[in-house]
Design a protein around this motif. Structure first.
Motif, PDB file in Angstrom:
ATOM      1  N   ALA A 188     -46.008  10.286   6.951  1.00 48.57           N
ATOM      2  CA  ALA A 188     -45.850  10.974   5.666  1.00 48.57           C
ATOM      3  C   ALA A 188     -47.033  11.908   5.471  1.00 48.57           C
ATOM      4  O   ALA A 188     -48.181  11.475   5.504  1.00 48.57           O
ATOM      5  N   ALA A 243     -37.544   7.277   7.823  1.00 51.51           N
ATOM      6  CA  ALA A 243     -37.786   8.701   7.618  1.00 51.51           C
ATOM      7  C   ALA A 243     -36.693   9.501   8.313  1.00 51.51           C
ATOM      8  O   ALA A 243     -36.027   9.012   9.229  1.00 51.51           O
ATOM      9  N   ARG A 273     -44.740   6.152   0.757  1.00 48.69           N
ATOM     10  CA  ARG A 273     -44.824   5.742   2.167  1.00 48.69           C
ATOM     11  C   ARG A 273     -44.826   4.214   2.273  1.00 48.69           C
ATOM     12  O   ARG A 273     -44.098   3.631   3.080  1.00 48.69           O
ATOM     13  N   PHE A 298     -41.654  13.800   5.537  1.00 47.76           N
ATOM     14  CA  PHE A 298     -41.601  12.515   6.217  1.00 47.76           C
ATOM     15  C   PHE A 298     -40.969  12.713   7.586  1.00 47.76           C
ATOM     16  O   PHE A 298     -40.113  13.583   7.766  1.00 47.76           O
ATOM     17  N   ARG A 305     -45.483  11.003  14.605  1.00 48.90           N
ATOM     18  CA  ARG A 305     -46.739  11.439  14.002  1.00 48.90           C
ATOM     19  C   ARG A 305     -47.520  12.318  14.977  1.00 48.90           C
ATOM     20  O   ARG A 305     -47.379  12.204  16.197  1.00 48.90           O
ATOM     21  N   ASN A 341     -49.950  12.465   9.598  1.00 53.46           N
ATOM     22  CA  ASN A 341     -49.883  11.332   8.668  1.00 53.46           C
ATOM     23  C   ASN A 341     -51.140  11.323   7.804  1.00 53.46           C
ATOM     24  O   ASN A 341     -52.215  10.915   8.243  1.00 53.46           O
ATOM     25  N   ASP A 350     -48.798   8.124  -0.965  1.00 54.01           N
ATOM     26  CA  ASP A 350     -49.157   6.856  -0.338  1.00 54.01           C
ATOM     27  C   ASP A 350     -48.248   5.727  -0.840  1.00 54.01           C
ATOM     28  O   ASP A 350     -47.844   4.846  -0.069  1.00 54.01           O
ATOM     29  N   CYS A 386     -41.385   2.673   1.508  1.00 54.70           N
ATOM     30  CA  CYS A 386     -40.417   2.869   2.586  1.00 54.70           C
ATOM     31  C   CYS A 386     -40.700   1.923   3.763  1.00 54.70           C
ATOM     32  O   CYS A 386     -39.772   1.315   4.323  1.00 54.70           O
TER      33      CYS A 386
END
Length: 468
Positions: free
Chosen positions: A159, A201, A191, A135, A139, A172, A188, A194
């Motif tokens: 993620a 992250a 993610r 994480f 990205r 990602n 998934d 969160c």
């Protein structure tokens, strides 16, 4: 043509090289290009200039190779996990076998006839029993985003996998086909949890945040499924809420653990661990032996192929009449235990103390009483004093890391003049380097490539040596 860095040129890809890159030749000079297939005609840019070769990247595929196929995964051209999804599997193993032949002839100076036909994998997708996702707060941008003129914000809860060569950016993922499908579904879900709950992250630059890794372990021979949540802080309430959600959505989960890594190092190994649900381990089998695999224990990543690899090693060892076996770089003892019923005694040597503890535990759990494990660095431990204390071996198995064996270990093996030796390698180029020295003392009789990692350039090989 000078082929300086930045030069744009057209290239015809002729073959593949180790590490999966295609090779083009310009006036006899090799140009290595990742993401290509033999038969591709491409427009490329030179990215690296060395005295004897160049490296380049694809700008455009002008004429695709007849071999080229559409990758199963949309991330295949970006993610470093699968470098050969654009090549049919039957061609992948053909290229891998040829790479082993090239190393044996070019580096070791041996006849390629000793290389046996490769043992392929029956399941070229969904074969991994462990996936480690990361994480991050930044990205990896798509090629289209990189090439547009306007600014693109790369900040996000990402993620997936580390972008190739970048520790701070995360690709990602929208899909992944290396482990059972539940693996990506778990990623998934974590993610989404969160993002929905405002859980940050981990930020590698600032050393702050919370979620670091998700490690999913499955078993090749049981229905066990482990979820390992690796966090930067110890916050039981957050982990327990997430665990409740996962168990509700994925009732097949058999254990959930929380590793807390509050150190700046990037590993998924926590300074301490909590078992949230279940026993804290999964069970898998290699041959007739079972193994309790904890969150941070090493285990062969492709269970079914590991059995094929170990079967070759056992055949090559020729221990039908017993004898004393040394297992160098023995890890958690899986190969030692697999061989134990054919030997009078097995002595394993390993540098990682946790691995030695696991090896002793695995031997006890499986009722194997003729195996012992010694902690030590091979180059320092495997010497005359060690032999005087533990006895001389009738056969040696060596399974070193990718870098191969230390020269001192190679020298000791040459002096030892043991009857039989089996070299198990995850890097045939360094194995060939070691064989170049050892062939002066041993007959190198057979090399068996085994494909453990489809869709990648990685290839394992097992070599049988006998005393001259």
């Amino acid at each position: 043509m000078a082929l300086k860095k930045g030069t744009v040129t057209e290239l015809d890809i002729e073959s593949t090289a180790f590490k999966g890159k295609g090779i083009a030749k310009v006036d006899g000079l090799a140009v290595f290009v990742p993401g290509t297939a033999p038969g591709d005609k491409i427009k490329a840019m030179i990215t690296r200039k060395k005295k004897s070769f160049r490296e380049a990247k694809i700008l455009e595929i002008l004429e695709p190779s007849p071999l080229r196929i559409d990758p199963l995964c949309s991330h295949a051209n970006t993610c470093g996990g699968c470098t050969w999804q654009h090549i049919p599997y039957e061609k992948q193993i053909e290229f891998k076998e040829q790479h082993v032949r090239d190393h044996i002839t070019r580096i070791a100076g041996l006849d390629e006839s000793i290389v046996q036909p490769i043992i392929g994998c029956d399941q070229p997708f969904y074969y991994r029993n462990k996936m480690e996702y990361s994480f991050g707060t930044r990205r990896w941008l798509t090629e289209a985003e990189i090439n547009i003129d306007e600014y693109v914000d790369d900040s996000a809860f990402a993620a997936g996998m580390h972008a190739p060569g970048r520790y701070d950016k995360i690709l990602n993922l929208n899909e992944c086909h290396l482990q059972e499908k539940v693996s990506f579904q778990l990623l998934d879900t974590v993610r989404g949890f969160c993002i929905e709950n405002g859980i940050e992250a981990f930020n590698t630059h600032k050393n702050e945040g919370y979620m670091r890794h998700l490690v999913v372990r499955t078993s090749g021979h049981t229905d066990d499924l482990m979820v390992n949540l690796v966090t930067y802080r110890d916050e039981p309430d957050v982990v327990e809420r997430l665990a409740d959600l996962l168990l509700k959505k994925f009732p097949q989960i058999t254990t959930i653990v929380n590793n807390v890594n509050d150190q700046p190092n990037p590993t998924a190994v926590g300074r301490f661990e909590h078992v949230i649900h279940g026993p804290g381990y999964i069970v898998d089998h290699i041959g007739s032996h079972s193994f309790k695999i904890h969150a941070n224990a090493f285990f062969q990543t492709n269970t079914l192929q590991a059995e094929k690899l170990y079967s070759v090693a056992r055949d090559y060892a020729g221990l039908n009449n017993g004898g004393h076996l040394f297992d160098l770089y023995c890890g958690v003892g899986t190969l030692s235990l697999y061989m134990a019923d054919k030997a009078d005694k097995v002595t394993g040597i390993e540098i990682v103390d946790v691995a030695v503890e696991n090896a002793r535990f695995n031997a006890s759990e499986n009722g194997v009483k003729n195996a012992e494990f010694v902690l030590g660095d091979m180059k320092d431990t495997f010497n005359d004093d060690f032999l005087e204390k533990n006895g001389r071996p009738d056969c040696i198995i060596t399974d070193p890391p990718r870098s191969g064996m230390h020269p001192d270990v190679v020298d000791q093996l040459c002096k030892l003049d043991v009857d039989r030796m089996v070299y198990v390698s995850c890097n045939p180029s360094t194995m060939a380097r070691d064989l170049k020295t050892m062939k002066e003392y041993y007959n190198v009789e057979s090399v068996q490539p085994v494909d453990m990692f489809p869709q990648t350039y990685h290839i394992e090989a097992v070599t049988r040596l006998t005393k001259k």
